[in-house]
Design an enzyme around this catalytic site. Structure first.
Site, mmCIF file in Angstrom:
data_model
loop_
_atom_site.group_PDB
_atom_site.id
_atom_site.type_symbol
_atom_site.label_atom_id
_atom_site.label_comp_id
_atom_site.label_asym_id
_atom_site.label_seq_id
_atom_site.Cartn_x
_atom_site.Cartn_y
_atom_site.Cartn_z
ATOM 1 N N TRP A 155 0.727 -1.373 0.006
ATOM 2 C CA TRP A 155 -0.064 0.035 -0.026
ATOM 3 C C TRP A 155 0.729 1.141 -0.019
ATOM 4 O O TRP A 155 0.301 2.373 -0.243
ATOM 5 C CB TRP A 155 -0.792 -0.017 1.430
ATOM 6 C CG TRP A 155 -0.135 -0.203 2.727
ATOM 7 C CD1 TRP A 155 0.115 -1.592 3.037
ATOM 8 C CD2 TRP A 155 0.798 0.559 3.124
ATOM 9 N NE1 TRP A 155 0.970 -1.505 4.288
ATOM 10 C CE2 TRP A 155 1.429 -0.125 4.379
ATOM 11 C CE3 TRP A 155 0.884 1.856 3.280
ATOM 12 C CZ2 TRP A 155 2.261 0.497 5.286
ATOM 13 C CZ3 TRP A 155 1.914 2.672 3.942
ATOM 14 C CH2 TRP A 155 2.415 1.783 5.023
ATOM 15 N N PRO A 180 -2.965 -6.106 -5.849
ATOM 16 C CA PRO A 180 -2.656 -4.753 -5.155
ATOM 17 C C PRO A 180 -3.010 -5.052 -3.420
ATOM 18 O O PRO A 180 -3.843 -5.924 -3.034
ATOM 19 C CB PRO A 180 -3.637 -3.638 -5.579
ATOM 20 C CG PRO A 180 -4.991 -4.439 -6.234
ATOM 21 C CD PRO A 180 -4.137 -5.907 -6.415
ATOM 22 N N ALA A 181 -2.590 -4.145 -2.591
ATOM 23 C CA ALA A 181 -3.024 -4.320 -1.215
ATOM 24 C C ALA A 181 -4.440 -3.935 -0.828
ATOM 25 O O ALA A 181 -4.919 -3.336 -1.586
ATOM 26 C CB ALA A 181 -1.974 -3.302 -0.519
ATOM 27 N N GLY A 233 6.992 -6.346 -0.401
ATOM 28 C CA GLY A 233 6.191 -6.175 0.830
ATOM 29 C C GLY A 233 7.060 -6.472 2.044
ATOM 30 O O GLY A 233 8.298 -6.375 1.894
ATOM 31 N N GLU A 255 11.196 -7.780 -3.151
ATOM 32 C CA GLU A 255 11.617 -6.688 -2.709
ATOM 33 C C GLU A 255 10.747 -6.353 -1.234
ATOM 34 O O GLU A 255 9.808 -5.940 -1.281
ATOM 35 C CB GLU A 255 10.714 -5.601 -3.793
ATOM 36 C CG GLU A 255 11.203 -5.480 -5.253
ATOM 37 C CD GLU A 255 12.923 -4.989 -5.150
ATOM 38 O OE1 GLU A 255 13.365 -4.510 -4.376
ATOM 39 O OE2 GLU A 255 13.284 -5.594 -6.228
ATOM 40 N N CYS A 289 10.509 1.958 2.058
ATOM 41 C CA CYS A 289 11.175 0.769 2.393
ATOM 42 C C CYS A 289 12.629 1.314 2.275
ATOM 43 O O CYS A 289 13.389 0.601 3.108
ATOM 44 C CB CYS A 289 11.090 -0.505 1.132
ATOM 45 S SG CYS A 289 11.381 0.105 -0.500
ATOM 46 N N GLU A 386 12.072 -1.910 10.880
ATOM 47 C CA GLU A 386 11.598 -0.972 10.261
ATOM 48 C C GLU A 386 10.525 -0.047 11.129
ATOM 49 O O GLU A 386 9.715 -0.681 11.590
ATOM 50 C CB GLU A 386 10.884 -1.450 9.110
ATOM 51 C CG GLU A 386 11.650 -1.768 7.938
ATOM 52 C CD GLU A 386 10.646 -2.081 6.676
ATOM 53 O OE1 GLU A 386 9.781 -3.107 6.979
ATOM 54 O OE2 GLU A 386 10.776 -1.578 5.640
ATOM 55 N N GLU A 463 14.466 -4.143 -9.824
ATOM 56 C CA GLU A 463 13.507 -3.464 -10.678
ATOM 57 C C GLU A 463 13.976 -2.143 -11.160
ATOM 58 O O GLU A 463 14.831 -1.346 -10.590
ATOM 59 C CB GLU A 463 12.283 -3.288 -9.735
ATOM 60 C CG GLU A 463 11.641 -4.432 -9.467
ATOM 61 C CD GLU A 463 10.196 -4.184 -8.606
ATOM 62 O OE1 GLU A 463 10.032 -3.416 -8.147
ATOM 63 O OE2 GLU A 463 9.404 -5.112 -8.893
HETATM 64 P P1 NAP Z 1 2.795 -6.974 3.600
HETATM 65 O O1 NAP Z 1 1.998 -7.090 4.769
HETATM 66 O O2 NAP Z 1 4.211 -7.858 3.341
HETATM 67 O O3 NAP Z 1 1.920 -6.602 2.322
HETATM 68 C C1 NAP Z 1 2.388 -6.555 1.287
HETATM 69 C C2 NAP Z 1 1.438 -7.331 0.142
HETATM 70 O O4 NAP Z 1 1.387 -8.838 0.385
HETATM 71 C C3 NAP Z 1 -0.005 -6.763 0.375
HETATM 72 O O5 NAP Z 1 -0.744 -6.771 -0.929
HETATM 73 C C4 NAP Z 1 -0.597 -7.807 1.144
HETATM 74 O O6 NAP Z 1 -2.031 -7.828 0.830
HETATM 75 C C5 NAP Z 1 0.046 -8.933 0.654
HETATM 76 N N1 NAP Z 1 0.110 -10.324 1.766
HETATM 77 C C6 NAP Z 1 0.016 -10.243 2.963
HETATM 78 N N2 NAP Z 1 0.095 -11.350 3.541
HETATM 79 C C7 NAP Z 1 -0.014 -12.390 2.287
HETATM 80 C C8 NAP Z 1 0.050 -13.710 2.212
HETATM 81 N N3 NAP Z 1 -0.007 -14.329 3.285
HETATM 82 N N4 NAP Z 1 0.131 -14.338 0.956
HETATM 83 C C9 NAP Z 1 -0.040 -13.403 -0.132
HETATM 84 N N5 NAP Z 1 -0.124 -11.975 -0.239
HETATM 85 C C10 NAP Z 1 0.048 -11.652 1.177
HETATM 86 O O7 NAP Z 1 3.664 -5.583 3.574
HETATM 87 P P2 NAP Z 1 2.932 -4.303 3.672
HETATM 88 O O8 NAP Z 1 2.958 -3.797 5.318
HETATM 89 O O9 NAP Z 1 1.939 -3.768 2.955
HETATM 90 O O10 NAP Z 1 4.069 -3.166 3.223
HETATM 91 C C11 NAP Z 1 5.197 -2.614 3.804
HETATM 92 C C12 NAP Z 1 6.481 -3.482 3.685
HETATM 93 O O11 NAP Z 1 6.849 -3.461 2.331
HETATM 94 C C13 NAP Z 1 7.453 -2.900 4.338
HETATM 95 O O12 NAP Z 1 8.152 -3.862 5.020
HETATM 96 C C14 NAP Z 1 8.551 -2.327 3.290
HETATM 97 O O13 NAP Z 1 9.912 -2.236 3.587
HETATM 98 C C15 NAP Z 1 8.109 -3.157 2.174
HETATM 99 N N6 NAP Z 1 8.338 -2.492 0.869
HETATM 100 C C16 NAP Z 1 9.566 -2.915 0.231
HETATM 101 C C17 NAP Z 1 9.935 -2.474 -0.931
HETATM 102 C C18 NAP Z 1 10.897 -2.918 -1.754
HETATM 103 O O14 NAP Z 1 11.151 -2.376 -2.850
HETATM 104 N N7 NAP Z 1 11.946 -3.424 -1.318
HETATM 105 C C19 NAP Z 1 9.096 -1.270 -1.466
HETATM 106 C C20 NAP Z 1 8.087 -0.820 -0.801
HETATM 107 C C21 NAP Z 1 7.603 -1.791 0.265
HETATM 108 P P3 NAP Z 1 -3.221 -7.095 2.026
HETATM 109 O O15 NAP Z 1 -2.855 -5.824 1.980
HETATM 110 O O16 NAP Z 1 -4.223 -7.484 1.222
HETATM 111 O O17 NAP Z 1 -3.092 -7.715 3.220
#
Ligand code: NAP
Length: 485
Positions: A155, A180-181, A233, A255, A289, A386, A463
């Site tokens: 998100w 998407p989220a 994520g 990522e 991130c 984080e 990417e």
């Molecule tokens: P997240 O909880 O891991 O969620 C990311 C995505 O994964 C969302 O679409 C989420 O869906 C989905 N998801 C969650 N649990 C899942 C499962 N068991 N199976 C399949 N999909 C699942 O992360 P977030 O809190 O949204 O995002 C923040 C994180 O992303 C941070 O750790 C940040 O550092 C990282 N990030 C990394 C980068 C990079 O390029 N390295 C860039 C941006 C963000 P729902 O939202 O519907 O639950």
């Protein structure tokens, strides 16, 4: 700028059609600045995910056979139309994510820049001819699209995280199913509609929004048809998805999370370091991130630096993203807000000192005051995890070796930042940092021309840049023999 919420699709995009979930279920999307419901979206599950995979599979042969110049033309049109409609996309993004409109607009343009970049890279998927061990043979290397791909995105950059995957995948000749989220499906759906209007053939790009991420993820990862998963994520979810993809041996790009060190040496240009830190740390209310998570300042300048930082942070304008002048919007959710509160309490309980902020902001339930804490130590949660909030913890260090050791003392390895005017030190420290991206005298390092990605538990794959296309291409080697007269 628009002043009303644009009309945004709220159904899944599958095989070129906008469809409701078969179950009839829908879910609410809320504005984090007010808590108000702004849309109700189809809540997809197994049926829709399987249909989207089948649609992507059906579209694959024609899309991958399309000359690269044809794919490039469509991607370019998509980018141009996203830019033309940047206000509409930015409004949608601000409404569901909370970030200030100017940042949302910046994100949309940044997303479009990947479509432009990869539209050009699409035409440069070169092979190779390698000298063979015998003169009657030739080693020929070609590259072909991996096939049907899946993308799961977060998100915090709901437009750019998806578009930079789609741009590379589609440029390479792959087709895509995106999830998407649940907090921010609207940006993805609106971008998809613009893509369809720009000429994407049915089934090339599919979007399945839904609240049961584990179920959609299970279907995507267990499918034999899906040959690659690109995930952005958290590291925790990334680990699960890697395991789920093992039985079908998929290509993966991960990522994941970061814990970026931001190192300021005594000899640094402190004005530049402060500008860099403000940009790196406080963009998207600290929910990026690559944002500076741990600030290390050398002993000779730490007093002055922390004081000047606190003064600047105290002037940040906090409020709803659609209000003119807002620099810091709300956090995304109650859970995110509670985590920031918990981490700050932990730092204070262990001897940290608040220089500014340190509490909830009166702008609303999810607003947190931009905060600077000094006297932090390695055992505090703010240094180990984080933060994902507008909180800058500042610690001192004495020597170059100590700074490197502290910066690398984490299982993460996404981004790192170094400020110094000593060229030798810049190279030494840059080389020694175990992070995928290092900004030297720069606080913002992302660009479509650069390979974005991490090492260690921040993931793998890149990417952007020419490396980004390789992630969606399989290498094939053909040995041509019988060439002797
Ligand atoms: P997240 O909880 O891991 O969620 C990311 C995505 O994964 C969302 O679409 C989420 O869906 C989905 N998801 C969650 N649990 C899942 C499962 N068991 N199976 C399949 N999909 C699942 O992360 P977030 O809190 O949204 O995002 C923040 C994180 O992303 C941070 O750790 C940040 O550092 C990282 N990030 C990394 C980068 C990079 O390029 N390295 C860039 C941006 C963000 P729902 O939202 O519907 O639950």
């Amino acid at each position: 700028m628009l002043d009303v919420m644009p009309t945004v699709p709220t159904q899944a995009l599958i095989g070129g059609e906008w469809l409701n979930a078969e179950s009839g279920r829908r879910f609410d999307v809320r504005d984090p600045a007010t808590g108000n419901v702004i849309a109700s979206v189809s809540d997809c599950g197994e049926v829709e995910t399987l249909a989207a995979i089948a649609a992507a599979d059906a579209a694959l042969a024609a899309w991958s056979a399309e000359p690269a110049s044809g794919r490039a033309r469509i991607l370019r049109r998509w980018a141009d139309q996203m830019i033309e409609r940047a206000d509409e996309l930015a409004w949608t993004l601000t409404r569901e994510n909370g970030k200030p409109l100017a940042e949302a607009r910046g994100e949309v343009l940044y997303g479009a820049s990947y479509l432009h970049w990869f539209s050009e890279e699409a035409t440069r998927v070169y092979g190779d001819v390698i000298p063979a061990p015998g003169s009657d043979r030739r080693i020929i290397v070609t590259k072909s699209p991996v096939g049907v791909c899946a993308a799961i995105t977060p998100w915090n950059f709901p437009n750019a995280m998806l578009i930079r995957k789609a741009a590379a995948a589609l440029a390479a000749g792959c087709t895509l199913v995106a999830k998407p989220a649940a907090e921010t499906p609207l940006s993805a759906l609106l971008a998809a509609r613009i893509g369809m209007e720009a000429g994407l053939p049915a089934g090339v790009f599919n979007v399945v929004p839904g609240t049961d991420a584990a179920e959609i993820g299970r279907v995507l990862t267990s499918s034999d048809i899906v040959r690659k998963l690109s995930f952005t994520g958290s590291t925790g979810v990334g680990r699960k998805l890697i395991a789920q993809c093992a039985p079908t041996v998929k290509r993966l790009s991960m990522e994941l999370g970061g814990n970026a060190p931001f190192i300021v040496f005594d000899d640094a240009d402190l004005d530049a370091a402060l500008d860099g830190l403000m940009a790196s740390k406080f963009r998207n209310a600290g929910q990026t991130c690559v944002c500076a998570n741990r600030v290390y300042v050398q002993d000779g300048v730490i007093g002055e630096f922390a004081e000047r930082l606190a003064k600047r942070v105290a002037t940040l304008n906090v409020g709803p993203g659609d209000r003119s002048g807002t620099e810091i919007g709300p956090l995304i959710s109650e859970a995110a807000f509670a985590k920031v509160e918990r981490m700050v309490s932990d730092a204070l309980a262990r001897g940290g000192r608040v220089l500014t902020g340190g509490a909830k902001h009166p702008a609303g339930e999810l607003f947190y005051q931009p905060t600077v804490i000094d006297g932090v130590t390695a055992d505090m949660d703010v240094m180990r995890d984080e933060i994902f909030g507008p909180v800058a913890p500042v610690a001192g260090f004495a020597t170059e070796a100590e700074a490197i050791q502290m910066a690398n003392e984490t299982e993460y390895g996404l981004a790192a930042y170094v400020y110094t005017r000593d060229l030798g030190r810049a190279w030494r420290v840059g080389d020694a940092l175990a992070h995928g991206m290092v900004g030297i005298n720069e606080g913002v390092l992302s660009s479509p021309a650069a390979p974005f990605g991490g090492v260690k538990q921040s993931g793998f794959g890149r990417e952007g840049s020419r490396y980004g296309l390789d992630d969606y291409l399989d290498v094939k080697y053909m040995l041509m023999g019988g060439l002797s007269a």
